[in-house]
Scaffold this motif. Structure first.
Motif, mmCIF file in Angstrom:
data_model
loop_
_atom_site.group_PDB
_atom_site.id
_atom_site.type_symbol
_atom_site.label_atom_id
_atom_site.label_comp_id
_atom_site.label_asym_id
_atom_site.label_seq_id
_atom_site.Cartn_x
_atom_site.Cartn_y
_atom_site.Cartn_z
ATOM 1 N N MET A 1 0.843 -1.179 0.000
ATOM 2 C CA MET A 1 0.000 0.000 0.000
ATOM 3 C C MET A 1 0.885 1.238 0.000
ATOM 4 N N ALA A 2 0.531 2.201 -0.806
ATOM 5 C CA ALA A 2 1.275 3.461 -0.880
ATOM 6 C C ALA A 2 0.960 4.320 0.337
ATOM 7 N N GLY A 3 1.877 5.206 0.688
ATOM 8 C CA GLY A 3 1.665 6.116 1.801
ATOM 9 C C GLY A 3 0.750 7.266 1.416
ATOM 10 N N ILE A 4 0.302 7.996 2.408
ATOM 11 C CA ILE A 4 -0.549 9.157 2.182
ATOM 12 C C ILE A 4 0.162 10.382 2.733
ATOM 13 N N ASN A 5 0.276 11.413 1.918
ATOM 14 C CA ASN A 5 0.890 12.675 2.309
ATOM 15 C C ASN A 5 -0.117 13.769 1.979
ATOM 16 N N LYS A 6 -0.938 14.141 2.960
ATOM 17 C CA LYS A 6 -1.993 15.127 2.738
ATOM 18 C C LYS A 6 -2.044 16.079 3.919
ATOM 19 N N VAL A 7 -2.099 17.364 3.610
ATOM 20 C CA VAL A 7 -2.154 18.410 4.617
ATOM 21 C C VAL A 7 -3.353 19.296 4.313
ATOM 22 N N ILE A 8 -4.113 19.634 5.359
ATOM 23 C CA ILE A 8 -5.234 20.564 5.230
ATOM 24 C C ILE A 8 -5.035 21.652 6.275
ATOM 25 N N LEU A 9 -5.005 22.902 5.826
ATOM 26 C CA LEU A 9 -4.793 24.040 6.720
ATOM 27 C C LEU A 9 -5.842 25.113 6.443
ATOM 28 N N VAL A 10 -6.280 25.786 7.504
ATOM 29 C CA VAL A 10 -7.093 26.989 7.386
ATOM 30 C C VAL A 10 -6.400 28.041 8.235
ATOM 31 N N GLY A 11 -6.027 29.135 7.605
ATOM 32 C CA GLY A 11 -5.322 30.181 8.335
ATOM 33 C C GLY A 11 -5.316 31.482 7.555
ATOM 34 N N ASN A 12 -4.499 32.410 8.047
ATOM 35 C CA ASN A 12 -4.401 33.736 7.438
ATOM 36 C C ASN A 12 -3.017 33.939 6.828
ATOM 37 N N LEU A 13 -3.003 34.578 5.648
ATOM 38 C CA LEU A 13 -1.737 34.859 4.985
ATOM 39 C C LEU A 13 -0.913 35.828 5.817
ATOM 40 N N GLY A 14 0.363 35.505 6.006
ATOM 41 C CA GLY A 14 1.261 36.367 6.762
ATOM 42 C C GLY A 14 1.870 37.462 5.919
ATOM 43 N N LYS A 15 1.824 37.301 4.594
ATOM 44 C CA LYS A 15 2.351 38.306 3.671
ATOM 45 C C LYS A 15 1.723 38.066 2.302
ATOM 46 N N ASP A 16 1.818 39.076 1.445
ATOM 47 C CA ASP A 16 1.377 38.892 0.066
ATOM 48 C C ASP A 16 2.245 37.825 -0.589
ATOM 49 N N PRO A 17 1.678 37.015 -1.479
ATOM 50 C CA PRO A 17 2.488 36.012 -2.169
ATOM 51 C C PRO A 17 3.622 36.648 -2.976
ATOM 52 N N GLU A 18 4.792 36.020 -2.915
ATOM 53 C CA GLU A 18 5.928 36.433 -3.747
ATOM 54 C C GLU A 18 5.996 35.461 -4.912
ATOM 55 N N VAL A 19 5.866 35.976 -6.127
ATOM 56 C CA VAL A 19 5.802 35.132 -7.314
ATOM 57 C C VAL A 19 7.084 35.270 -8.118
ATOM 58 N N ARG A 20 7.634 34.114 -8.500
ATOM 59 C CA ARG A 20 8.798 34.086 -9.383
ATOM 60 C C ARG A 20 8.395 33.374 -10.666
ATOM 61 N N HIS A 21 8.845 33.924 -11.784
ATOM 62 C CA HIS A 21 8.600 33.323 -13.087
ATOM 63 C C HIS A 21 9.897 32.656 -13.508
ATOM 64 N N LEU A 22 9.866 31.330 -13.635
ATOM 65 C CA LEU A 22 11.059 30.540 -13.898
ATOM 66 C C LEU A 22 11.263 30.320 -15.391
ATOM 67 N N GLU A 23 12.476 29.893 -15.718
ATOM 68 C CA GLU A 23 12.745 29.526 -17.111
ATOM 69 C C GLU A 23 11.819 28.383 -17.492
ATOM 70 N N GLY A 24 11.377 28.365 -18.718
ATOM 71 C CA GLY A 24 10.463 27.333 -19.161
ATOM 72 C C GLY A 24 9.003 27.717 -18.972
ATOM 73 N N GLY A 25 8.754 28.909 -18.432
ATOM 74 C CA GLY A 25 7.389 29.402 -18.324
ATOM 75 C C GLY A 25 6.648 29.064 -17.048
ATOM 76 N N ASN A 26 7.239 28.276 -16.153
ATOM 77 C CA ASN A 26 6.559 27.957 -14.894
ATOM 78 C C ASN A 26 6.644 29.121 -13.919
ATOM 79 N N SER A 27 5.624 29.212 -13.055
ATOM 80 C CA SER A 27 5.587 30.226 -12.004
ATOM 81 C C SER A 27 5.456 29.520 -10.666
ATOM 82 N N VAL A 28 6.009 30.137 -9.626
ATOM 83 C CA VAL A 28 5.840 29.636 -8.271
ATOM 84 C C VAL A 28 5.548 30.823 -7.354
ATOM 85 N N ALA A 29 4.537 30.659 -6.514
ATOM 86 C CA ALA A 29 4.184 31.680 -5.521
ATOM 87 C C ALA A 29 4.510 31.113 -4.149
#
Length: 145
Positions: A1-29
């Motif tokens: 049987m495979a493992g389970i890796n699941k997280v559920i959170l409800v909270g407040n953002l501590g800062k505005d998201p910082e977004v980086r646009h990477l080579e290849g067109g991907n973005s990460v916040a």
């Protein structure tokens, strides 16, 4: 049987998201999320404990986070926990544990930034009812078939 890796959170953002646009067109916040826990100590005094979580949202979720999420906003985040290592400026190995978001739901009504999202591009989907929910679509190489 495979493992389970699941997280559920409800909270407040501590800062505005910082977004980086990477080579290849991907973005990460990247942003922090505060969750609060309340309990009574031995003297009966109510104590609040805040836990800070590092959140990373990729591709369409990063674009949604950049556009709609703001510091202080309450959100529901569902994803998986991941620890990675990196080399700092002094060439020391450091570790960071973060939540890789698969779904983000904006709670507490629509954003003050506007009327809220209607739909994002093809890499994330929006559920049209309030609260607004965004899900990361799996990459083709992640599908099990």
């Amino acid at each position: 049987m495979a493992g389970i890796n699941k997280v559920i959170l409800v909270g407040n953002l501590g800062k505005d998201p910082e977004v980086r646009h990477l080579e290849g067109g991907n973005s990460v916040a990247n942003f922090t999320l505060a969750t609060n826990e309340y309990y009574k100590d031995k003297q009966g005094t109510r104590v609040e404990r805040t836990e800070w979580h590092n959140i990373a949202a990729w591709r369409g979720l990063a674009e949604m986070a950049e556009k709609y999420l703001k510091k202080g906003q309450q959100v529901y985040v569902e994803g998986k926990i991941r620890t990675r290592q990196y080399q700092d400026k002094e060439n020391q190995t450091r570790y960071i544990t973060e939540i890789i978001a698969d779904e983000i739901t904006m709670l507490g009504g629509r954003s003050q930034a506007g009327d809220g999202p209607v739909q994002t591009n093809g890499t994330a989907t929006a559920v049209e009812a309030a609260p607004q929910t965004f899900r990361q679509e799996p990459e083709l190489d992640q599908l099990p078939f």
